[in-house]
Design an enzyme around this catalytic site. Structure first.
Site, short mmCIF file in Angstrom:
data_model
loop_
_atom_site.label_atom_id
_atom_site.label_comp_id
_atom_site.label_asym_id
_atom_site.label_seq_id
_atom_site.Cartn_x
_atom_site.Cartn_y
_atom_site.Cartn_z
N GLU A 1 -3.54 6.11 1.31
CA GLU A 1 -3.33 4.74 1.76
C GLU A 1 -4.39 4.43 2.80
O GLU A 1 -4.56 5.17 3.76
CB GLU A 1 -1.93 4.62 2.35
CG GLU A 1 -1.62 3.27 2.94
CD GLU A 1 -0.19 3.18 3.48
OE1 GLU A 1 0.08 2.25 4.26
OE2 GLU A 1 0.65 4.02 3.11
N LYS B 1 0.82 -1.22 0.00
CA LYS B 1 0.00 0.00 0.00
C LYS B 1 0.85 1.27 0.00
O LYS B 1 0.59 2.20 -0.76
CB LYS B 1 -0.92 0.02 1.22
CG LYS B 1 -2.04 -0.99 1.20
CD LYS B 1 -2.98 -0.81 2.37
CE LYS B 1 -2.31 -1.03 3.71
NZ LYS B 1 -1.86 -2.40 3.95
N THR B 2 1.85 1.32 0.87
CA THR B 2 2.64 2.55 0.99
C THR B 2 3.40 2.84 -0.31
O THR B 2 3.39 3.97 -0.81
CB THR B 2 3.63 2.44 2.16
OG1 THR B 2 2.89 2.27 3.38
CG2 THR B 2 4.48 3.70 2.28
#
Length: 469
Positions: free
Chosen positions: A174, A131-132
């Site tokens: 995110e 995600k990051t």
């Protein structure tokens, strides 16, 4: 519902005083920056001072070290209008109790993110891995393509020098599934990278009881989104996205709408060709090794295309991108060996990081710190298997992350399984000074040393490379 404008421009929202508990965390600090940019008064507190709290103070945000009920009502912070806290904060915490007694609104962290995401061109990135990095890549690609994204990221993006960016939009965020409130959020485009069993089990506020319950949360989030961009390479995602009729896919799979084909990996990254519905869009490069990073970059290029951005400019921005903090972060060198730090802490992420290291062509030497007793109990055989492709593994003790020890759960479970499977260069080495001595005495130009884990193993990478922690 109150709406914030992603570009920070004036709205009819009154100026409020927000106080953020845990403001030194990577997520809360991003909230603090976005709220301050929108003209809100922001203060916060955390258990200890850190580089992030110092940066926030330098930016004019008031920060207290330690927690206390007085933050709600007494100077210099109180009285406040809104107390923001994550679900991990106990309901009987003195600050929450004081806020309720004073009639102060207590707003969950995810409710605040919902306000930011609830705009037509927002992008919410979900999944148990990547995600990051994917959120960072989307924001960087959009900015490179001539758009002006706002962003909320769970890491420091070097191009922005921050974990937040204020812009006209799209707003890219995110969305962390460890907070069960994420399932109620809405966004314009959901980017769905994968779905596994992370943050499942135990009695913690940030864990799901079952993987089925967690996956139902993913499905709800996707169904409420305007459209979903899903990874075609990850089994089961299409079924989880069945509730949204507006589905677009990306990946290497033959049926994907956006495809990465003709991958050409080298020691520093991968060149690849991007097609959409079979037609070539152009050439791209990701300057981070590993097939998973090709997929992350492909998602960013797909989002940029869906929002009308220039492909060539977005691809150029991604080719120059070197990753957010603690995601395949190049720290420096030791005796000519490359020193990398990576946040990988579950089996899939560990295997991807080892594969990325192998792509460099160097001898792969991993310093691994298992994260949490419960996670280790659930996955130590998979962690051992994920590390088998490393040439050498030095194992630290488990990073507890405030969990109590579980009887019989120890880092040596991993090393013993690896030894039983024939790995001859795995050692349990809890003494960090010994780790540093060993690597300083043996590192050479043909090596890559990767400190790996979600705890404080990152400090060793700085010590090895001789840079400040």
């Amino acid at each position: 519902m109150t709406h914030f404008l992603p570009d920070g421009s004036p709205s009819d929202t009154p100026t409020l005083h927000y106080h953020l508990m845990g403001i030194g965390g990577i997520g809360m600090s991003a909230f603090a920056r976005l709220l301050a940019a929108r003209g809100q008064r922001v203060s916060g507190c955390d258990a200890s001072a850190s580089d992030l709290t110092a940066q926030l103070q330098a930016e004019g945000i008031e920060v207290a070290v330690g927690h206390g009920a007085a933050h709600i009502t007494a100077a210099p912070f109180g009285p406040i209008d809104v107390l923001v806290a994550s679900e991990a904060v106990p309901k009987d915490h003195p600050e929450l109790v004081a806020a309720r007694a004073a009639g102060t609104e207590v707003r969950p962290r995810m409710a605040l993110l919902d306000e930011l995401l609830d705009v037509p061109d927002s992008v919410g990135v979900i999944g148990t891995h990547g995600k990051t990095t994917t959120t960072s890549m989307i924001a960087v690609a959009l900015a490179g393509a001539g758009l002006d994204p706002a962003a909320f990221v769970g890491g420091i993006v070097p191009e922005f020098g921050s974990n937040a960016r204020v812009g006209a939009g799209p707003f890219v965020a995110e969305v962390d599934e460890s907070d069960r409130g994420f399932a109620a959020l809405r966004c314009g485009t959901a980017v769905f990278t994968n779905a596994e069993d992370d943050h499942v089990g135990g009695n913690q506020a940030t864990y799901w009881e079952t993987v089925e319950e967690q996956h139902a949360g993913f499905a709800r989030f996707v169904a409420q989104s305007g459209r979903v961009l899903l990874c075609a390479d990850w089994p089961g995602l299409d079924a989880l996205c069945a509730g949204n009729p507006h589905r677009v896919s990306y990946g290497q799979a033959a049926g994907a709408d956006y495809r990465a084909v003709n991958l050409r990996p080298d020691a520093d990254g991968t060149d690849f060709t991007v097609t959409v519905h079979g037609a070539v869009m152009g050439m791209a490069r990701v300057g981070l090794p590993g097939t998973h990073n090709v997929l992350n970059a492909l998602a960013a290029l797909a989002v940029t295309h869906l929002h009308g951005g220039d492909f060539a400019q977005a691809a150029a921005a991604l080719a120059a991108f070197r990753g957010p903090g603690r995601r395949w972060q190049r720290i420096g060198e030791l005796n000519g060996a490359l020193v990398i730090d990576d946040y990988a802490h579950n089996a899939t992420k560990v295997a991807a990081a080892v594969q990325a290291a192998r792509q460099t062509g160097r001898r792969v030497r991993v310093v691994f710190q298992p994260h949490r007793y419960l996670r280790t109990q659930q996955s130590w055989p998979r962690l051992a298997d994920a590390l088998m492709d490393a040439d050498e593994v030095l194992l630290l003790d488990i990073a507890a992350a405030s969990e109590p020890p579980i009887e019989g759960i120890h880092a040596t479970l991993i090393s013993q399984r690896m030894a039983e499977q024939g790995h001859a260069a795995t050692r349990y080495m809890p003494d960090r000074a010994e780790v540093v001595r060993t690597l300083r005495d043996t590192a050479g130009p043909g090596d890559i040393i990767v400190t790996m884990g979600a705890g404080d193993v990152w400090k060793l990478s700085r010590e090895l490379a001789g840079v400040p922690a």
